[in-house]
Design a protein around this motif. Structure first.
Motif, short mmCIF file in Angstrom:
data_model
loop_
_atom_site.label_atom_id
_atom_site.label_comp_id
_atom_site.label_asym_id
_atom_site.label_seq_id
_atom_site.Cartn_x
_atom_site.Cartn_y
_atom_site.Cartn_z
N CYS A 56 -0.35 35.08 -22.65
CA CYS A 56 0.06 36.60 -21.99
C CYS A 56 -0.21 37.43 -23.92
N LYS A 57 -0.08 37.16 -24.49
CA LYS A 57 -0.30 37.51 -25.92
C LYS A 57 -1.81 38.10 -25.91
N ILE A 58 -2.15 36.72 -25.97
CA ILE A 58 -3.64 36.49 -26.42
C ILE A 58 -4.85 37.27 -24.57
N ASN A 59 -4.14 37.04 -24.06
CA ASN A 59 -5.04 37.60 -23.05
C ASN A 59 -4.35 39.16 -21.67
N LEU B 109 -0.67 41.03 -14.99
CA LEU B 109 -0.50 42.47 -14.04
C LEU B 109 -1.67 42.28 -16.13
N HIS B 110 -2.40 42.57 -15.67
CA HIS B 110 -3.58 43.33 -16.81
C HIS B 110 -3.57 44.02 -17.46
N PHE B 111 -3.42 43.96 -18.77
CA PHE B 111 -3.66 45.98 -19.19
C PHE B 111 -5.03 46.25 -19.17
N LYS C 95 14.04 39.25 -20.10
CA LYS C 95 13.69 40.69 -21.07
C LYS C 95 12.82 40.56 -22.48
N THR C 96 13.31 40.24 -23.12
CA THR C 96 13.54 39.48 -24.22
C THR C 96 11.98 38.46 -24.28
N GLU C 97 11.60 37.69 -23.61
CA GLU C 97 9.74 37.49 -23.61
C GLU C 97 8.99 38.24 -23.18
N LEU C 98 9.30 39.38 -22.32
CA LEU C 98 8.73 40.05 -21.74
C LEU C 98 7.95 40.67 -22.91
N LYS C 99 9.77 41.96 -23.61
CA LYS C 99 9.11 43.00 -24.54
C LYS C 99 8.57 42.24 -25.88
N ARG C 100 8.64 41.34 -25.48
CA ARG C 100 7.19 40.55 -27.19
C ARG C 100 5.86 40.83 -26.49
N ILE C 101 5.65 40.46 -25.44
CA ILE C 101 4.41 40.49 -25.57
C ILE C 101 3.94 41.55 -25.02
N LEU C 102 4.87 43.06 -24.69
CA LEU C 102 3.65 44.27 -24.85
C LEU C 102 3.88 44.32 -26.60
#
Length: 693
Positions: free
Chosen positions: A186-189, A128-130, A201-208
């Motif tokens: 994902c952090k870059i894009n 899911l792209h923002f 959860k941990t990795e996803l919150k870091r990306i967000l």
């Protein structure tokens, strides 16, 4: 015991081999569009139809395949209860591989081995792209998490933001290396992997958090985002916002430090990050595909044979039939559908022996093997849901419930127990028969195929469900007016945009609460009919061909707005619902042909003036054939003599005398515009009379 109701339970059941795919099932066939549509439904919390499963008995020895894997036989079942998946393979497989990572071994070679066995259509990861081509989603623009807005998202709102990336064997790594690589990308894009939502959860919150930080830095660095910064600060009760934001972009160091510190400690970042994560995690955790569990193998086999005839999928109604053990629900519904009932004729007089013409296309097949048509099956499930809603609440829905839960069809077949279905299926059939009878008698709709606005039909269903006393002709007139209003105001680019929801609430208040203010508001909407940018305008109707559905609706209205509608033939015969209708060009296309050119070549040019919607009218198929066999002069002479019929088609004698040439196109357009003005005038007068009843 895994119940297989929620998405996590389905994933666990497949993973632990409690969900078994019998070898006689077809292969996984869904393409990327079908996969995406289901994923969008899940993310926006719209229901998917139930699954059909057969509980495995000790004596059962079916050979079973591993879901999503080509030709891999399951040698040993999972612990506890196991189930054969009879209907739902495509959905279960799609969801398992979209929201679960099968490459979870620390050994790269084992992940590569899994990849080799995987069906080619599933060798992808979904994200899911923002941000996508300048558009934004999920409050990314101002970073103010709005739960209500996110809850109201529909598939079309997220459609362009859901993407997949193809996997290659050479890309695979050990599980931990893979997760780290995905997080970095994902952090870059500015995107999140869907399989992270349930288990990372941990990795996803870091990306967000990284997506948030990059966006807030962007807002703070460019003055064009001033309004967003003001909204952000005001949402957290920052004082003197406008003045200080102006100073912020003028590089006042003290103000920069003050705003930075405020944003750092206001909890604003966590509010956005936690809001996005919690929303999707909760949706996926609770998302249900309610199973219909069968233990009678004979009935399961018969059901499977039925749904696989012609390769068709199980509908919601078929699943309801599978739940009923005491009688053949399909047969009973067909019998009830064909019965005569009390309704009204076109003059609003009661007819106690009313029958739908050709059953309105609700029933198909033949006399020996009648069937319930697919769209009718969907309506039955939906109406049973509405009846259950009524029984459960014991009152009419509020306008908000009406425009959200009911119109979104957010229901569960699990709640429709066999006893409830047995007690209410006749009522459901009667509701649908009354609803489509309204369209057949008063709106010239011959069958299901003619209906293009299903949102309006749900409103009509709801009316007949909650109508406790005898139906009044004035109420039927209201429904007729509302039906045509929804078709011709052009406010719906989808069934669930803001306009459709607002209009649904207004219509609810008008029908059920007799709200005079809403009545006035609806009547004002008639000024928009057939002249709305983005839908259709006067210019479009008078210069080019519009969509088939709009043209069909226009001419169905034309026929139904008069007590009788005459054909363009010398007998001045009436067009009825029984006739096959074709759309006829009033000024013949042959008038515009050149040497070497045919009317067929002109017909495919949507923007050719003679293809304009206002140059067309409905006539009987046999009349159209007779006209095609005439010379142009003979057609004109005959048309001149059919003066009785002119008013019905909103034309006059000028049409019979007109000669087409490219030099006179402006005169022809004037002719079309005059017809348009008369058409719209009649439509507005009609709507006003129905909404005033």
């Amino acid at each position: 015991m895994t119940e297989l109701k929620t998405l996590p339970e389905i994933i666990k059941g497949i993973k632990e081999k409690n969900v078994l795919l019998p070898h006689f099932q077809r292969e996984y066939v869904w393409n990327k569009t079908q996969q995406k549509n289901l994923i969008l439904s899940v993310l926006t919390d719209l229901p998917a139809s139930s699954s059909l499963i057969l509980k495995k008995q000790p004596a059962d020895k079916f050979k079973c395949l591993k879901i999503g894997m080509r030709n891999e036989i399951i040698k040993e079942d999972g612990d506890g209860d196991c189930y054969y998946l009879l209907d739902g393979q495509q959905r279960f497989t799609t969801l398992f591989f979209a929201f679960h990572n099968i490459f979870n071994s620390d050994k790269k070679s084992l992940n590569e081995n899994e990849f080799e066995k995987l069906d080619n259509k599933l060798k992808k990861r979904w994200y899911l792209h923002f941000q996508n081509n300048g558009d934004v989603v999920l409050n990314y623009d101002d970073l103010i998490f709005n739960k209500e807005k996110v809850n109201d998202y529909l598939p079309e709102d997220l459609d362009s933001f859901i993407e997949f990336e193809n996997l290659n064997k050479t890309d695979l790594k050990s599980h931990q290396e893979d997760i780290e690589e995905i997080e970095k990308d994902c952090k870059i894009n500015k995107k999140i992997p869907l399989f992270f939502i349930l288990n990372h959860k941990t990795e996803l919150k870091r990306i967000l958090k990284k997506i948030f930080d990059d966006r807030i830095d962007e807002i703070k660095s460019e003055r064009k985002y001033k309004d967003q910064l003001i909204e952000i600060l005001k949402s957290k009760n920052f004082q003197n916002t406008d003045e200080k934001v102006a100073q912020f972009y003028n590089k006042k160091e003290a103000i920069i430090r003050e705003i930075d510190k405020f944003l750092e400690y206001s909890g604003y970042k966590d509010e956005w990050v936690d809001g996005i994560f919690d929303h999707f995690h909760d949706v996926l955790k609770e998302y249900k595909i309610q199973p219909i569990v069968m233990e009678d193998r004979n009935k399961a086999v018969k059901t499977f044979e039925y749904i696989n005839t012609g390769g068709t999928n199980l509908s919601s109604f078929d699943l309801l039939c599978a739940k009923i053990g005491s009688f053949d629900l399909r047969k009973k519904v067909i019998e009830k559908t064909k019965e005569e009932f009390l309704f009204f004729d076109s003059n609003f007089n009661e007819n106690k022996s009313f029958r739908l013409f050709e059953d309105f296309g609700l029933v198909g097949g033949n006399e020996k093997n009648p069937s319930v048509e697919k769209k009718y099956a969907e309506y039955l499930s939906q109406v049973l849901n509405l009846l259950h809603f009524k029984e459960d609440r014991g009152k009419k829905p509020t306008d908000k419930e009406f425009s959200s839960s009911l119109l979104k069809s957010k229901y569960s077949l699990e709640e429709l127990h066999p006893k409830f279905i047995e007690d209410n299926y006749k009522n459901a059939v009667n509701v649908i028969k009354n609803s489509v009878a309204l369209l057949q008698v008063f709106c010239s709709h011959k069958d299901l195929k003619a209906i293009t606005n299903y949102l309006s039909l749900v409103q009509i269903f709801t009316f007949f469900i909650y109508q406790d006393s005898k139906v009044k002709s004035s109420e039927l007139k209201n429904l007729i007016g509302l039906f045509w209003l929804t078709l011709f105001t052009g406010r719906y680019d989808s069934h669930q945009n803001e306009n459709s929801i607002e209009d649904a609430r207004n219509m609810y208040k008008f029908i059920f609460q007799k709200d005079k203010a809403i009545q006035d508001k609806l009547k004002k909407l008639t000024n928009r009919v057939l002249n709305t940018d983005g839908f259709v305008t006067k210019k479009e109707l008078t210069t080019e061909k519009c969509s088939n559905s709009l043209e069909n609706n226009l001419f169905m209205f034309l026929r139904s707005s008069k007590n009788k509608f005459l054909d363009l033939d010398k007998e001045a015969s009436e067009l009825t619902i029984a006739h096959d209708i074709e759309i006829h060009h009033l000024i013949p296309l042959a008038k515009a042909t050149k040497v070497g050119e045919s009317t067929k070549e002109i017909r495919i040019k949507n923007e050719h003036l003679l293809n304009a919607t206002m140059n067309k009218t409905p006539i009987k198929k046999e009349t159209n054939k007779l006209i095609r066999d005439k010379s142009i002069d003979q057609y004109h002479n005959d048309l001149e003599n059919y003066t009785t019929q002119f008013d019905y088609h909103i034309i006059n004698a000028s049409w019979a005398k007109f000669t087409y040439s490219e030099k006179e196109e402006s005169k022809i357009q004037n002719l079309f515009e005059a017809r348009y003005e008369n058409f719209v005038r009649d439509l507005r007068t009609f709507l006003d009379s129905k909404l005033s009843s």
